[in-house]
Motif scaffolding. Structure first.
Motif, PDB file in Angstrom:
ATOM      1  N   TYR A  38     -37.358 -36.210  -8.599  1.00  0.00           N
ATOM      2  CA  TYR A  38     -36.057 -36.758  -8.988  1.00  0.00           C
ATOM      3  C   TYR A  38     -35.139 -35.606  -9.360  1.00  0.00           C
ATOM      4  O   TYR A  38     -35.442 -34.811 -10.241  1.00  0.00           O
ATOM      5  CB  TYR A  38     -36.221 -37.731 -10.162  1.00  0.00           C
ATOM      6  N   GLU A  43     -31.592 -41.608  -5.712  1.00  0.00           N
ATOM      7  CA  GLU A  43     -32.869 -41.736  -5.021  1.00  0.00           C
ATOM      8  C   GLU A  43     -33.655 -40.432  -5.132  1.00  0.00           C
ATOM      9  O   GLU A  43     -33.076 -39.346  -5.080  1.00  0.00           O
ATOM     10  CB  GLU A  43     -32.662 -42.075  -3.542  1.00  0.00           C
ATOM     11  N   PRO A  44     -34.972 -40.510  -5.265  1.00  0.00           N
ATOM     12  CA  PRO A  44     -35.765 -39.280  -5.292  1.00  0.00           C
ATOM     13  C   PRO A  44     -35.795 -38.619  -3.923  1.00  0.00           C
ATOM     14  O   PRO A  44     -35.664 -39.270  -2.888  1.00  0.00           O
ATOM     15  CB  PRO A  44     -37.164 -39.787  -5.682  1.00  0.00           C
ATOM     16  N   ARG A  92     -41.440 -44.195  -0.423  1.00  0.00           N
ATOM     17  CA  ARG A  92     -40.216 -44.375  -1.207  1.00  0.00           C
ATOM     18  C   ARG A  92     -39.513 -45.657  -0.801  1.00  0.00           C
ATOM     19  O   ARG A  92     -39.420 -45.997   0.380  1.00  0.00           O
ATOM     20  CB  ARG A  92     -39.283 -43.182  -0.979  1.00  0.00           C
ATOM     21  N   ARG A  95     -35.230 -46.262  -5.632  1.00  0.00           N
ATOM     22  CA  ARG A  95     -35.627 -45.275  -6.643  1.00  0.00           C
ATOM     23  C   ARG A  95     -37.136 -45.233  -6.852  1.00  0.00           C
ATOM     24  O   ARG A  95     -37.639 -44.433  -7.634  1.00  0.00           O
ATOM     25  CB  ARG A  95     -34.949 -45.587  -7.987  1.00  0.00           C
ATOM     26  N   GLY A 181     -38.592 -43.381 -11.780  1.00  0.00           N
ATOM     27  CA  GLY A 181     -37.874 -42.195 -12.235  1.00  0.00           C
ATOM     28  C   GLY A 181     -37.793 -42.087 -13.737  1.00  0.00           C
ATOM     29  O   GLY A 181     -37.517 -41.003 -14.265  1.00  0.00           O
TER      30      GLY A 181
END
Length: 267
Positions: A38, A43-44, A92, A95, A181
């Motif tokens: 992160y 968004e990561p 993914r 998030r 996150g």
């Protein structure tokens, strides 16, 4: 922390484990890897490669420069599906990140039934062919973004119901980690009652008192927590095993251990 502080520097780093796993089902985990972190965006970021982790020059380069407060990393030993980037963890969705260590037993036999249970609105997001990604999308279908423990319990319940309907005695073997996150949830469970290993770090401030001359312990903050398949080093008192059939919740510098059991998917 820099990613290399987790992936390369520890005595038993993840890259070391990719070649010489001490506690894993496979000694060598060379069928790709992935990292999620992160940073500046909602968004990561994710980086996936089909190279063995020990052989990827880009991973070493990136990890020496990228820093983050929350990192997911995974080394892969395929249980039968193809070695390709879309099969590398972490997966993914928005998030949310997801990693799975283990397998859905006889996945080829149950794959269609499980995939058809995924919410049609979510189904197009499945890019690869692994049991782990279908598991992720089942958990999303059952409300992973609202109540992760309940969603994972229902997903596991469906996997076990489906497997046993197909004559599979022990349908699932798993440790799972997922995060939005802010909070991380880690699960340890298997149908046979003997799950993949899972550990978490103990309080850093206590370790500093025990080992005042250890420089690594002075480089990380008091609220740092690590959840790992096997310890990153042999520092006595630094690691606690997550018990069988349990869920570990890590938020800030605090962790909470809960029992975990599957629930009927349609209950």
């Amino acid at each position: 922390m820099l990613l290399e502080d987790l992936l390369f520097k520890p005595e038993n780093s993840l890259v070391v484990q990719s070649r010489h796993s001490r506690l894993g089902a496979e000694t060598i985990n060379g069928d790709g890897f992935g990292v999620g972190w992160y940073g500046a965006l909602d968004e990561p970021g994710v980086y996936h490669s089909t190279e063995p982790a020990w052989n990827d020059r880009n991973l070493r380069e990136i990890s020496a420069h990228a820093a983050a407060g929350r990192v997911f990393a995974h080394i892969r030993a395929s249980t039968g599906t193809d070695v390709q980037q879309t099969n590398c963890h972490p997966f993914r969705h928005g998030r949310r990140l997801w990693m799975h260590n283990g397998a859905i037993t006889d996945f080829a036999a149950v794959k269609r039934d499980l995939a058809m249970a995924v919410d049609p609105a979510l189904y197009p997001g499945i890019e690869g062919s692994t049991d782990s990604e279908v598991f992720f999308y089942l958990a999303l279908t059952f409300g992973l973004e609202e109540d992760p423990p309940a969603a994972v319990a229902r997903a596991v319940g469906l996997i076990e119901e489906t497997g046993r309907r197909h004559g599979v005695e022990h349908p699932i073997q798993m440790t799972v980690a997922t995060t939005d996150g802010d909070t991380t949830w880690a699960f340890r469970y298997s149908s046979v009652g003997s799950s993949r290993s899972l550990f978490h770090s103990t309080d850093i401030s206590t370790l500093r008192l025990q080992y005042p001359d250890n420089p690594v312990l002075h480089e990380i903050s008091d609220d740092a927590r690590l959840v790992v398949s096997e310890p990153l080093g042999d520092l006595r008192g630094a690691w606690r095993e997550v018990p069988e059939s349990s869920c570990l919740v890590v938020r800030g510098g605090h962790e909470e251990l809960r029992g975990f059991l599957p629930t009927p998917a349609r209950g």
